[in-house]
Structure formats: structure tokens, C-alpha cells
Design a protein around this motif. Sequence first.
Motif, PDB file in Angstrom:
ATOM      1  N   SER A   1       0.820  -1.224   0.000  1.00 52.80           N
ATOM      2  CA  SER A   1       0.000   0.000   0.000  1.00 52.80           C
ATOM      3  C   SER A   1       0.849   1.268   0.000  1.00 52.80           C
ATOM      4  O   SER A   1       0.349   2.338  -0.357  1.00 52.80           O
ATOM      5  N   VAL A   2       2.120   1.153   0.410  1.00 51.86           N
ATOM      6  CA  VAL A   2       2.993   2.334   0.414  1.00 51.86           C
ATOM      7  C   VAL A   2       4.073   2.253  -0.665  1.00 51.86           C
ATOM      8  O   VAL A   2       5.055   2.986  -0.631  1.00 51.86           O
ATOM      9  N   GLY A   3       3.891   1.344  -1.633  1.00 49.09           N
ATOM     10  CA  GLY A   3       4.797   1.341  -2.773  1.00 49.09           C
ATOM     11  C   GLY A   3       5.514   0.045  -3.052  1.00 49.09           C
ATOM     12  O   GLY A   3       6.258  -0.060  -4.022  1.00 49.09           O
ATOM     13  N   GLY A   4       5.369  -0.965  -2.202  1.00 47.51           N
ATOM     14  CA  GLY A   4       5.963  -2.260  -2.493  1.00 47.51           C
ATOM     15  C   GLY A   4       7.273  -2.545  -1.813  1.00 47.51           C
ATOM     16  O   GLY A   4       7.800  -3.665  -1.906  1.00 47.51           O
ATOM     17  N   ARG A   5       7.823  -1.566  -1.092  1.00 54.52           N
ATOM     18  CA  ARG A   5       9.095  -1.765  -0.389  1.00 54.52           C
ATOM     19  C   ARG A   5       9.153  -0.759   0.747  1.00 54.52           C
ATOM     20  O   ARG A   5       8.843   0.418   0.567  1.00 54.52           O
ATOM     21  N   ALA A   6       9.546  -1.207   1.956  1.00 52.19           N
ATOM     22  CA  ALA A   6       9.500  -0.322   3.115  1.00 52.19           C
ATOM     23  C   ALA A   6      10.489  -0.777   4.174  1.00 52.19           C
ATOM     24  O   ALA A   6      10.941  -1.927   4.194  1.00 52.19           O
ATOM     25  N   VAL A   7      10.820   0.145   5.074  1.00 51.22           N
ATOM     26  CA  VAL A   7      11.477  -0.213   6.320  1.00 51.22           C
ATOM     27  C   VAL A   7      10.401  -0.834   7.210  1.00 51.22           C
ATOM     28  O   VAL A   7       9.318  -0.274   7.387  1.00 51.22           O
ATOM     29  N   LEU A   8      10.678  -1.998   7.768  1.00 53.83           N
ATOM     30  CA  LEU A   8       9.697  -2.737   8.561  1.00 53.83           C
ATOM     31  C   LEU A   8      10.091  -2.662  10.027  1.00 53.83           C
ATOM     32  O   LEU A   8      11.222  -3.005  10.399  1.00 53.83           O
ATOM     33  N   VAL A   9       9.161  -2.192  10.870  1.00 53.82           N
ATOM     34  CA  VAL A   9       9.434  -1.935  12.279  1.00 53.82           C
ATOM     35  C   VAL A   9       8.423  -2.685  13.130  1.00 53.82           C
ATOM     36  O   VAL A   9       7.211  -2.572  12.901  1.00 53.82           O
ATOM     37  N   GLY A  10       8.895  -3.428  14.129  1.00 49.29           N
ATOM     38  CA  GLY A  10       7.968  -4.130  15.003  1.00 49.29           C
ATOM     39  C   GLY A  10       8.528  -4.308  16.398  1.00 49.29           C
ATOM     40  O   GLY A  10       9.747  -4.349  16.595  1.00 49.29           O
ATOM     41  N   HIS A  11       7.630  -4.418  17.367  1.00 50.74           N
ATOM     42  CA  HIS A  11       8.003  -4.653  18.756  1.00 50.74           C
ATOM     43  C   HIS A  11       7.186  -5.807  19.307  1.00 50.74           C
ATOM     44  O   HIS A  11       5.994  -5.929  19.027  1.00 50.74           O
ATOM     45  N   SER A  12       7.824  -6.675  20.102  1.00 48.85           N
ATOM     46  CA  SER A  12       7.174  -7.813  20.726  1.00 48.85           C
ATOM     47  C   SER A  12       6.582  -8.713  19.636  1.00 48.85           C
ATOM     48  O   SER A  12       7.316  -9.129  18.732  1.00 48.85           O
ATOM     49  N   LEU A  13       5.298  -9.022  19.683  1.00 47.87           N
ATOM     50  CA  LEU A  13       4.707  -9.813  18.601  1.00 47.87           C
ATOM     51  C   LEU A  13       4.988  -9.167  17.253  1.00 47.87           C
ATOM     52  O   LEU A  13       5.290  -9.858  16.266  1.00 47.87           O
ATOM     53  N   GLY A  14       4.906  -7.839  17.190  1.00 52.13           N
ATOM     54  CA  GLY A  14       5.184  -7.138  15.942  1.00 52.13           C
ATOM     55  C   GLY A  14       6.597  -7.365  15.451  1.00 52.13           C
ATOM     56  O   GLY A  14       6.844  -7.442  14.246  1.00 52.13           O
ATOM     57  N   GLY A  15       7.553  -7.494  16.385  1.00 53.93           N
ATOM     58  CA  GLY A  15       8.930  -7.792  16.000  1.00 53.93           C
ATOM     59  C   GLY A  15       9.058  -9.185  15.417  1.00 53.93           C
ATOM     60  O   GLY A  15       9.710  -9.391  14.391  1.00 53.93           O
ATOM     61  N   PHE A  16       8.427 -10.168  16.082  1.00 56.05           N
ATOM     62  CA  PHE A  16       8.447 -11.533  15.545  1.00 56.05           C
ATOM     63  C   PHE A  16       7.834 -11.586  14.145  1.00 56.05           C
ATOM     64  O   PHE A  16       8.370 -12.236  13.244  1.00 56.05           O
TER      65      PHE A  16
END
Length: 250
Positions: free
Chosen positions: A59-74
Motif C-alpha cells: 500500500s505504500v509502494g511495495g518496499r519499506a522499512v519494517l518496524v515491530g516490537h514484541s509480537l510485531g517484531g516476531f
Amino acid sequence: MIPTVFVHGIRLSSTMWGPVAALVNGPSAAPDLPGHGTREAEPFTIDGAVAAIVAAIDSVGGRAVLVGHSLGGFMAIAAAGRHPGRVAALVAGGCTVQPRGGFLAAYRLVARLAASRPDIADRVSASGFRRALPEPIAEAMVAGGVRCAVMPEVVAALSEMDAIGELHRYPGPVLLFNGARDPFRVDERRFLAAAANARLVVVPRRGHIGIIAETAMLAGLVTTAAASAAPQPSLSRGNHQPTPDPKPLR
């Protein structure tokens, strides 16, 4: 400007990242994972979570920096391992543990107790966030709802996930972050060794939840990760398809 996709923690929703996203330049997206937020009626699975993350990246162009914490990190690690062509850089915190043995048993017990009385557990969780975090950040954490009923599904899925193996499949830049007092950091050196291009940031005096109060620091990590990302391969005129994902390692 490389877009950013933020992935929330267990029982929370996309709103948790609002204070950090506000400090990061460029477009961003934050999906709700299955079983959480606007998708609370859906069963949680790792495949479903990864699909939600990939859709947000697209949705933001097909490539992104991916950021997650806890479950989001996994889940960010899982998405990066399975779709490395879509992940310009990976920033993951509070997720450097392989849930096994006594750690897994304790995690399952907490999840089962929370899900046995989710109405009470939801209120206790929201109250805990408000005690542990400054008001604007705590309110962002709970704005999209708190849903403890999903916790056993999440823990069961994580118990079957090889997070270190998924991280090993991702060749791009990795930035791991943990609070010094976070019990989820016990395997951080193994995670660091698994990544081809990684560094680790440990924040003194912060625990698993408290690190989310470090909004400026977290936004700085995202900016640093974006700066370290390899340039996207150029596309021919009129071709707007996302970068293809390499075949997974066998």
C-alpha cells in the motif's frame, strides 16, 4: 524517501505506533494483525499476519522499512524472511527470544489466564500501560482496543516459529533493540549472529513495555535503518511492480 511499516504488539493494534510514526519523515502504514484491532474477529496465524504486513508494504509502494516490537517484531522478522525483496531494512525489538522450555510454559500460563477472563484482563492491561507509560503514549497503545482473548492463539503460533531461521533468510540491514530489563532479550546474541548485516541497541533501565516511551530514540532507529538500506533496483518506465522476492533458502 523509503516508506515505513509499523507492526504492533500482542493484544494491541496499529494505533500503538502513532507517537513514533509522527516523528518519522515520509509515508507510513500500520496494519492490524489478525485477531487484533479492526480484525479481532479473525483467527491469528503467522501466515495471516505476514499477509497483512505485505499488504501494508504494497500500500505504500511495495518496499519499506519494517518496524515491530514484541509480537510485531516476531512478525516483522517472519515477513522479512519470507519476502526479503519488500523489506528495505528491518527494525525489531522485544522479540529476541525463542519461546521454548520454561519461558514458553510461563508465557502459555499468562496467556491462558488472561484469556480465561478477557474482560478483566483487558482492563488490567490498559491500566498497566497507563501506569508504565506517559499519558499520550499509553493512550495510543490502547486507542485501538486491547484484546487479551487472542493471546493463547498467538503464543501457540510463536511456539512453532523459528524466528532465528527466518532472520537468517533476510540479507538486508537489521537493527535489533531491547530494553536492558526486558526478559525477551535472552537470546539476543543468537539473533544478532543469525543476521547477515545487524547491530544491536540496548536501552538502559527500560523493560519490555517501557522502551515504547523512548519515542525519539525509536524514531531515530527507523531513520538510521532507512539510511542504511540498499537502494531499490531501478524499474523500467511504466513498470510499478514491487521488487520480486528471492527464492527462500532450503
